[in-house]
Motif scaffolding. Structure first.
Motif, PDB file in Angstrom:
ATOM      1  N   LEU A 118       0.654  -1.942  -0.650  1.00 15.96           N
ATOM      2  CA  LEU A 118       1.719  -2.362   0.259  1.00 15.96           C
ATOM      3  C   LEU A 118       2.369  -3.670  -0.200  1.00 15.96           C
ATOM      4  CD1 LEU A 118       0.128  -1.345   3.679  1.00 15.96           C
ATOM      5  CD2 LEU A 118       2.030  -0.264   2.472  1.00 15.96           C
ATOM      6  N   ARG A 128       2.753   1.449  10.971  1.00 16.73           N
ATOM      7  CA  ARG A 128       2.534   0.033  10.664  1.00 16.73           C
ATOM      8  C   ARG A 128       3.494  -0.418   9.572  1.00 16.73           C
ATOM      9  NH1 ARG A 128      -2.921  -0.269   7.987  1.00 16.73           N
ATOM     10  NH2 ARG A 128      -1.758   1.252   6.774  1.00 16.73           N
ATOM     11  N   VAL A 129       3.878   0.561   8.719  1.00 18.35           N
ATOM     12  CA  VAL A 129       4.698   0.235   7.556  1.00 18.35           C
ATOM     13  C   VAL A 129       6.140   0.701   7.755  1.00 18.35           C
ATOM     14  CG1 VAL A 129       4.844   0.437   5.043  1.00 18.35           C
ATOM     15  CG2 VAL A 129       2.609   0.580   6.171  1.00 18.35           C
ATOM     16  N   ILE A 166      11.386  -1.911   3.859  1.00 18.69           N
ATOM     17  CA  ILE A 166      10.034  -2.481   3.977  1.00 18.69           C
ATOM     18  C   ILE A 166      10.082  -3.818   3.226  1.00 18.69           C
ATOM     19  CG2 ILE A 166       7.564  -2.087   3.610  1.00 18.69           C
ATOM     20  CD1 ILE A 166       8.297   0.942   3.269  1.00 18.69           C
ATOM     21  N   LYS A 183       8.406   0.919  10.108  1.00 20.02           N
ATOM     22  CA  LYS A 183       8.621   0.430  11.472  1.00 20.02           C
ATOM     23  C   LYS A 183       9.992   0.857  11.970  1.00 20.02           C
ATOM     24  CE  LYS A 183       5.429  -3.419  11.178  1.00 20.02           C
ATOM     25  NZ  LYS A 183       5.227  -4.868  11.156  1.00 20.02           N
ATOM     26  N   THR A 219       6.329  -4.179  -0.501  1.00 14.64           N
ATOM     27  CA  THR A 219       7.117  -5.264   0.107  1.00 14.64           C
ATOM     28  C   THR A 219       7.869  -6.065  -0.955  1.00 14.64           C
ATOM     29  OG1 THR A 219       5.209  -6.747   0.037  1.00 14.64           O
ATOM     30  CG2 THR A 219       5.565  -5.535   2.087  1.00 14.64           C
TER      31      THR A 219
END
Lengths: 387, 1164
Positions: free
Chosen positions: B152, B170-171, B196, B173, B156
């Motif tokens: 992750l 959670r990722v 993200i 969104k 990002t």
């Protein structure tokens, strides 16, 4: 030809890559329990079996070490060894017997009758370490097995912190070379002779510092009616630590009893399981390596760098950074602060090498494992918060 | 669609990894190398596909896929790689074999690999979940914390994340979701796009369900295009060239065709961009290809479609700039018309020789000149048969006779034609029932599922798989690849309720069990309509059973009545006092197994209960068999992976009550091959190791044990075992080696051995069910197990180069065995025997036979009742003085050697029976006071009591060990004039140890296998009784007329030789010189041998040199000849076809050629 060159290049790169990243994979298979049934030693039948196995995979060989005892619900603090309590079920269960091959007796009493304080395994700096720690009435004892990445043997150390005067220390080793068979032709080779099945003998401590256990019938791949030969095994020790060595070459088990010098606290061994290798090849290789191994063993650093050199300050800074992104997690902050204090004390004691170092290391090992596991989760939580 | 092979370099790297895994047994990287092979994205098996973005204008996209490693799912990545310019790697989530545990494949080593991969730079991470439900979807939160963070973090910082069929809120969104999809993704149904931090994310729905049909791959191709778009966008590599296709309407009327139907719009093109435009029908046929230079940076173009039939189409555009794909787009197009065609089959399956019939219904205008073409297509798009009728009625009937050369799956298609134009069409699948009997088969556990299952099936078919065994009903793509079926219909166990009654019901409760059985059988109708080799009652099942139900007691009483005939006999045996069989009870009402009787030493009462339990199971099998015959008169029924020699199972009963049985490899194989009819299917499961050597040992053992097939568990597997196919659908490296080493089996040896007779040299061994139980009571176990004593004799005989044939005590009682055909009969640990069998054996010796027993022959009766003396003591010339446990001591025997000299053989630690003394017999050895090797002439024959357990006699096979056991066995066999016709010696001139020789006879030709199961390679010489023409089958080499053959023993791998009195000549072929499309060339293949048969590998080549893979690949023929059908479809190529037949023995090939001409009606 072009393809051949390419293959060589790839091969070389891959080996380099493997070496640079070499590590021992350590897996704790967890505790297994069950009621002990028929076929087990009579004094354990009906009791609860407690068994835990830790596997160290060096890339070249997989070593499994097992703690196995019976527990009596009426006396939960007592351990009741059946055939033994420290076993090596892999590479094969017959060589260094999976049900118990290593028995340490202090002042005539087996440490196996005391329930293990901790049985842990971990991987660090190209080696795997498995510790059995016992807090017995006579001494705090740590039996440590170390496997090196790419290695084909286990280095072992029994380290004692005496609580009482130590008058005798004995290690009894048991193997069933190559197969669990009695229609066998067991032999033990030392540096000076070949001892045949049926013989009981004392070794020359100064001159016979190792033993190579093999079966002339059940060589690797030999298929008997019910069993197939797995291959030989071997052990090596430090002669200067030994009082006497007795060997009983039975037609089933082969027993090696080493009376150690009670004035010492650090006893060292090397164990080989040559499963999959023919007697002759394994023997030649072992004989060739034995002198250098003996020297190496005497000087071998059993200290676990993964614990002893664990960078507490650096780890605390890392935690602080992660906690900054999850300020609401007060519980985690408190937990890490507590662990930090504990570890500072334990690592200090470990570095001092004072009495209690064995227990301090055992406790630090457990805390570090919890720390590392929790840190990754904390960092992830912080990252997800920031998306 | 293009078909692509791996570039050489990729192949070399892959081969290196494979060789690393094969060669470096204990090298550092072994486990990791195996994981790399499992996760390999380099596949030799290529499938048809569209090059949507290959090569791509933005270069390669590095993608790390996380997905399940099961079945065909990993192939999804290979498929994407074929269509897009990806540089992928895979990480598998997998189920641990034989458990319900799941985890990252390779456990710690797998996570280590994952960590290493995550340390590399990736353009995107993709999580693929399977289309179906019932298994866990794959999502980022399944990664361990540290690796999840690693992945992750990369996202990002700018990498892409695509989650297909799952989610991670959670990722991905909601606050970061694009309210309007980016232009490149607008035609991707169900997609959601996200930011993200600096990276991009796409969520896609699960893949749509894709039923198998001809042209199914078009739907898959379009779905894969959507996934590829999502990956490119997430990776920030979407094309700058924007393409759209706008159909004139949701549905287009056929009456408007030919005509402009779709507008093609582009923006951002360079001057060099060309567009390849393609119209594809839903069956895969391409009807239009146009190449256009776009010429300007943006523009629009109306695309005209030709006059096509109603149905579903896709219009695809791939734009290239300097050879690289600069953009791509696709749109579905539906064509409708008022004249519809409907097809109904009277029955969607038929046996060969039956009719396949149905009706075509037409609606709408039916004008003059309109016809309906009813065609039968195979999966290759070959029109194997057709009928053309005038469309002059609303309903038309048709009927085809089902020919033996029809494929197992037919697409029956009716197409309304207007002149040469197709108007509308309809189709249905129909099955041609084929069972694949009378051939050497390869059976695969389970069958592929999922969207890509047909490709897995193709790969399996290409590697010689002929049958699948699985639960449920066979999917249609199995028939498409001519796979017959073994349905796993039930699983028999003996679970009981708290009253001790079998669940779901007592096997002896006629009404209930029959309804239960019928219910199971009725569910198999779809299997029956597909073509069933055998119906399996399950694996690892209970093979005996009884319970406390009153019906079971009644059945038990009837069984006892059959066994004893009168109650007095039972009372004598049991020591009971029943006045009738109706009074018989269990010793204790809840002692289902009569364990109390065993403890009390009442062995007959215990044995009878055990034997009844076996009988009860056999009756259940018979009930299933009868019920399956109701469903399928040609059915065969039995079970697999259960029933063993060592558990005292009723092996004879299994063969009688069933019409097939495949035990796990073991001693039972020897009994099955001996007593079952040749057409009784039997084999073993294999696949439980990963290296070629140990696998090949299992394979060749099946061949040399007379199996008619090889059964492999399972088609896909990773971890402890390997599947037949690796996750990329290529065969695993070990499987490639198996295929290479066993090619002769598929080239005709397998079928030929089924028609040949295994030579057993007049050596018989008795299997006694009661003795298997007797070996467990009193002091018997001190002599070893029943099985160990049998296998010791097997090994001893095989070490002598001999083979043997089992017969059973039940066969003796039923008069089914002629003992006089045996030169010698062995009774290994045959302690229990009925009076009838005793008398038959006595007569056998009296009439000249040689009878050999080891310890304690016939000291129990046929119900395991201990007797005061052995029933055959008079025959062996001994008397019994005690019933004692085995005595272990050092013994020796004196035998006359070949030169007439006496030699002494030492038998250290031999186990013998001290309770026997010689009366008339002569002992030639002893261990202390105990006589060994007693010989007694009885009548015209001789009885020999070895009086020792040969399990304890060492040195038969170990190199350098004494020849004691071999000499003993040679001496014993010498008494019966039995000697091996072929001998094998090492370079030292001594008997070669640890090698089996198996011989089959076919006419005057002998087929010989030389097989060392384990050990090392060794140079040897095979000596023949006289000079013969020798052929090395594996090396495809003629070795000349020889009396001695030099060979290198290859452990684990059987070698095969042919010994012929005359050199076989090639078969002759006879074919008509020409035929028209739609016809069948009947090639007669005739053996050159006056007696016996020849196997040939048949190959038919089309004018372009490609192989007609629909023609039967092997034939066994004799001097009368066999006809091989070579069907030529209506749309097969015209020109010169070549048939070749390669003789297995000599490797010589005969060929015939014929011309295929166009039929009058033209194609389609």
């Amino acid at each position: 030809m072009r393809k051949f060159s390419l293959t060589l290049t790839v091969c070389f790169s891959l080996v380099l890559c493997s070496v640079s990243q070499a590590q021992v994979l350590v897996s704790d298979l967890g505790v297994e329990t069950g009621i002990i049934g028929a076929g087990a030693p009579a004094h354990t039948i009906g009791l609860q079996r407690h068994q835990q196995t830790i596997v160290m995979d060096t890339g070249a060989q997989k070593y499994a070490l097992r703690y196995v005892v019976a527990l009596d619900p009426k006396n939960p603090q007592a351990a009741i060894p059946g055939e033994g309590y420290i076993g090596m079920p892999e590479p094969v269960g017959c060589n260094w017997y999976g049900g118990g091959f290593f028995d340490l007796q202090i002042n005539g009493k087996s440490i196996g009758t005391t329930l293990v304080h901790s049985f842990t395994g971990r991987s660090s700096a190209g080696r795997g370490t498995t510790d059995f720690v016992f807090d017995t009435a006579q001494a705090v004892v740590r039996v440590r097995f170390v496997a090196r990445a790419g290695g084909d043997c286990l280095f072992a150390q029994a380290l004692l912190e005496p609580k009482v005067e130590i008058k005798s220390v004995r290690v009894a080793l048991r193997c069933y070379p190559s197969a669990f068979v009695s229609n066998a032709d067991r032999h033990v080779l030392t540096s000076s002779r070949d001892i045949k099945q049926g013989d009981r003998t004392q070794l020359d401590v100064a001159g016979e510092g190792w033993a190579f256990y093999y079966d002339r019938i059940y060589d690797t791949g030999y298929a008997g009616v019910n069993q197939t030969g797995a291959g030989p095994c071997a052990a090596l020790w430090v002669p200067s630590q030994i009082g006497k060595v007795g060997l009983n070459v039975g037609n089933y088990a082969v027993e090696t009893v080493l009376d150690l010098k009670p004035t010492l606290c650090d006893f060292r061994f090397v164990f080989f399981d040559h499963a999959g290798r023919k007697n002759e090849a394994a023997k030649t290789d072992f004989q060739k390596r034995a002198p250098a191994l003996a020297q190496e063993l005497a000087a071998f650093a059993f200290t676990d760098p993964g614990v002893a050199q664990w960078p507490l300050a650096q780890k605390q800074a890392e935690v602080r950074r992660a906690l900054a992104s999850v300020p609401v997690d007060k519980e985690a902050a408190a937990r890490y602060e507590h662990w930090g204090r504990e570890l500072a004390d334990q690592l200090k004691q470990l570095h001092d090498g004072s009495a209690g170092a064995i227990m301090a290391e055992a406790d630090a090992t457990r805390t570090i494992a919890q720390w590392e596991g929790g840190l990754a989760d904390l960092k992830l939580k912080a990252l997800l918060n920031d998306i | 669609m293009a078909t692509r092979r791996c570039p050489d370099m990729k192949r070399t790297v892959f081969l290196f990894l494979v060789s690393l895994m094969l060669a470096c047994g204990a090298c550092l990287a072994q486990d990791m190398a195996e994981l790399e092979v499992d996760h390999s994205v380099r596949a030799g098996f290529a499938t048809p596909h569209t090059d949507w973005a290959v090569p791509y204008v933005h270069g390669k996209t590095r993608v790390l896929f996380f997905l399940r490693g099961h079945g065909t799912e990993p192939r999804e990545v290979i498929e994407l790689q074929q269509r897009f310019d990806l540089d992928p790697q895979m990480v598998f989530w997998a189920r641990v074999i034989d458990s319900t545990k799941e985890g990252w494949h390779g456990a710690e080593r797998g996570v280590q690999r994952m960590t290493r991969l995550l340390g590399e730079k990736w353009d995107a991470f993709v999580f693929l979940s399977p289309g179906g439900s019932g298994v866990r979807d794959v999502s980022p939160d399944m990664l361990p914390g540290e690796q999840q963070y690693q992945m992750l973090k990369a996202v990002t910082e700018g990498a892409g994340l695509v989650i297909v069929g799952s989610d991670d809120k959670r990722v991905l969104k909601e606050k970061n979701r694009f309210r309007q999809l980016p232009a490149f993704l607008r035609d991707v149904d169900g997609a959601s796009a996200f930011t993200i931090t600096k990276g991009r994310g796409v969520r896609l729905p699960k893949p749509p369900a894709m039923e198998y049909r001809r042209g199914w791959q078009v739907d898959y191709d379009e779905w894969d295009m959507c996934v590829g778009k999502a990956i490119l966008w997430a990776a920030g590599k979407e094309p700058k060239l924007n393409l759209t296709l706008q159909p004139k309407g949701k549905e287009l009327s056929r009456t408007d065709l030919p005509g402009a139907a779709v507008t093609f719009v582009w923006q951002g093109a360079s001057s060099r961009v060309t567009a390849d435009i393609k119209l594809r029908r839903d069956d895969g046929k391409v009807l239009l290809t146009i190449k256009r230079i776009l010429g300007k940076s943006e523009g629009a173009l109306d695309l005209s479609l030709p006059l096509v039939r109603s149905g579903k189409y896709h219009l695809d555009v791939v734009a290239r700039d300097g050879g690289r794909v600069a953009g791509f787009v696709s749109v579905p197009v539906a064509i409708v018309c008022g004249q519809t065609t409907d097809l109904a089959l009277d029955q969607n399956w038929a046996e060969i020789g039956q009719k396949l019939s149905g009706k075509v219904r037409l609606s709408g205008e039916r004008g003059a000149g309109r016809r309906v073409v009813i065609s039968l297509f195979d999966r290759r798009d070959r029109q194997v048969a057709r009928q053309i009728v005038n469309a002059d009625a609303a309903e038309l009937s048709f009927s085809f006779t089902v020919e033996p050369w029809f494929p197992m799956l037919l697409e029956v298609r009716a197409t309304l034609m207007d002149g040469k134009n197709e108007v509308s069409t309809a189709w249905q699948f129909a099955n041609v029932v084929k069972r694949h009997r009378d051939q050497f088969n390869f059976v695969m556990w389970d069958a592929p599922h999922g969207a890509l299952a047909p490709w897995a099936e193709q790969s399996l078919a290409e590697t010689g798989v002929k049958l699948h065994l699985s639960g449920g009903s066979p999917p249609s793509y199995l028939a498409a690849y001519d796979m017959a079926w073994i349905p796993y219909t039930t699983h028999i166990d003996t679970a009981k309720d708290d009253k001790g009654i079998m669940k779901p019901m007592c096997w002896a409760d006629d009404a209930k069990i029959q309804a239960h059985v019928d219910g199971i059988v009725d569910k198999q109708a779809p299997s029956r309509q597909h073509g069933v080799f055998v119906y399996s009652l399950g694996d690892e099942i209970a093979v005996r059973g009884s319970c406390l139900d009153p019906h079971c007691l009644a059945a038990y009483r009837n069984y006892l009545r059959e066994q004893y005939a009168n109650i007095a006999a039972l009372n004598t045996s049991w020591g009971s006092y029943y006045s009738s069989f109706d009074e018989v009870q269990l010793s204790k009402p809840d002692d289902n197994d009569e364990a109390g009787a065993l403890r009390a030493g009442n062995f007959p009462r215990w044995f009878d209960r055990q034997a009844y339990q076996s009988y009860n199971f056999c009756k259940l099998c018979e009930r299933f068999g009868k019920s399956f015959r109701r469903l399928d008169p040609q059915s065969r029924c039995g079970f697999e992976g259960a029933g063993t020699f060592g558990h005292a199972d009723d092996l004879d009963g299994f063969v009688r009550a069933n019409t097939f049985w495949s035990p796990y490899p073991g001693t039972a194989d020897e009994v099955v091959r001996s007593i079952a009819p040749r057409d009784f299917p039997r084999a073993n499961w294999m696949g439980y190791t990963k290296d070629a050597d140990s696998l090949l040992e299992k394979y060749w053992r099946m061949v040399t044990r007379g199996c008619d097939s090889v059964w492999w568990w399972r088609w896909d597997a990773m971890g402890r075992f390997h599947g037949w196919l690796a996750p990329n659908l290529d065969p695993y490296p070990a499987v490639r080696e198996i295929l290479r080493d066993t090619q002769i089996v598929r080239d005709g040896l397998g079928d030929l051995l089924l028609s040949s007779t295994m030579q057993t040299d007049g050596v018989g061994i008795l299997f006694s069910h009661a003795s298997a139980y007797a070996a467990r009571v009193q002091s018997s176990p001190s002599y070893g197990t029943y099985e160990d004593n049998h296998t010791a004799f097997h090994n001893a005989l095989r070490e002598m180069g001999l083979n043997f044939l089992y017969f059973t005590d039940r066969q003796m009682r039923l008069g089914e065995v002629d003992l006089s055909k045996f030169k010698v009969i062995f009774l290994p640990m045959t302690q229990a025997m009925g009076a009838q069998e005793v008398e038959m054996l006595r007569a056998y010796v009296r009439n000249g036979g040689v009878l050999v027993a080891d310890v304690r022959p016939a000291i129990y009766d046929g119900h395991v009742k201990p007797l005061a003396a052995g029933q055959l003591d008079d025959v062996f010339g001994v008397k019994r003085v005690a019933m004692s446990a085995a005595f272990a001591g050092n013994g020796s025997v004196k035998l006359s050697s070949a030169g007439g000299k006496m030699e002494t053989l030492d038998l250290p630690g031999v186990r013998a029976d001290a309770g026997v003394q010689a009366t008339q017999a002569t002992a030639v050895g002893s261990a202390g006071e105990t006589p060994l090797l007693l010989s007694h002439d009885f009548g015209k024959g001789r009885a020999m009591l070895m009086n020792l357990t040969i399990t304890g006699v060492q040195g038969r096979s170990a190199k350098g060990a004494p020849e004691t056991a071999a000499r003993l066995m040679q001496w014993v066999l010498g008494q019966a004039q039995v000697a091996a016709p072929l001998t094998l010696t090492g370079t030292d001139g001594q008997r070669l140890r640890n090698v089996e020789i198996t011989r089959w006879l076919n006419g005057p030709v002998q087929i010989v296998s030389v097989f060392r199961h384990h050990g090392t390679a060794e140079t040897a010489e095979l000596r023949l009784p006289r000079p013969l023409y020798v052929y090395d089958l594996k090396a495809r080499k003629y070795l000349g007329k020889q009396q001695a053959v030099s060979l290198e023993i290859t452990p684990f791998r059987a070698q095969f030789y042919v010994l012929a009195p005359q050199p076989p000549r090639p078969v002759t072929l006879k074919a008509v010189p020409s035929l028209t499309t739609g016809g069948v060339q009947q090639v007669t293949m005739t053996s050159s041998l006056a007696e016996g048969q020849q196997a040939v590998k048949v190959q038919v080549k089309l004018p372009d040199g490609s192989v007609a893979d629909w023609v039967c690949p092997t034939v066994v023929t004799d001097k009368r000849g066999v006809v091989v059908d070579v069907p030529v479809a209506h749309n097969d190529p015209k020109g010169r076809w070549t048939v070749s037949a390669t003789d297995l023995y000599t490797g010589a090939t005969a060929t015939a050629r014929f011309m295929v001409k166009s039929s009058e009606g033209g194609d389609r």
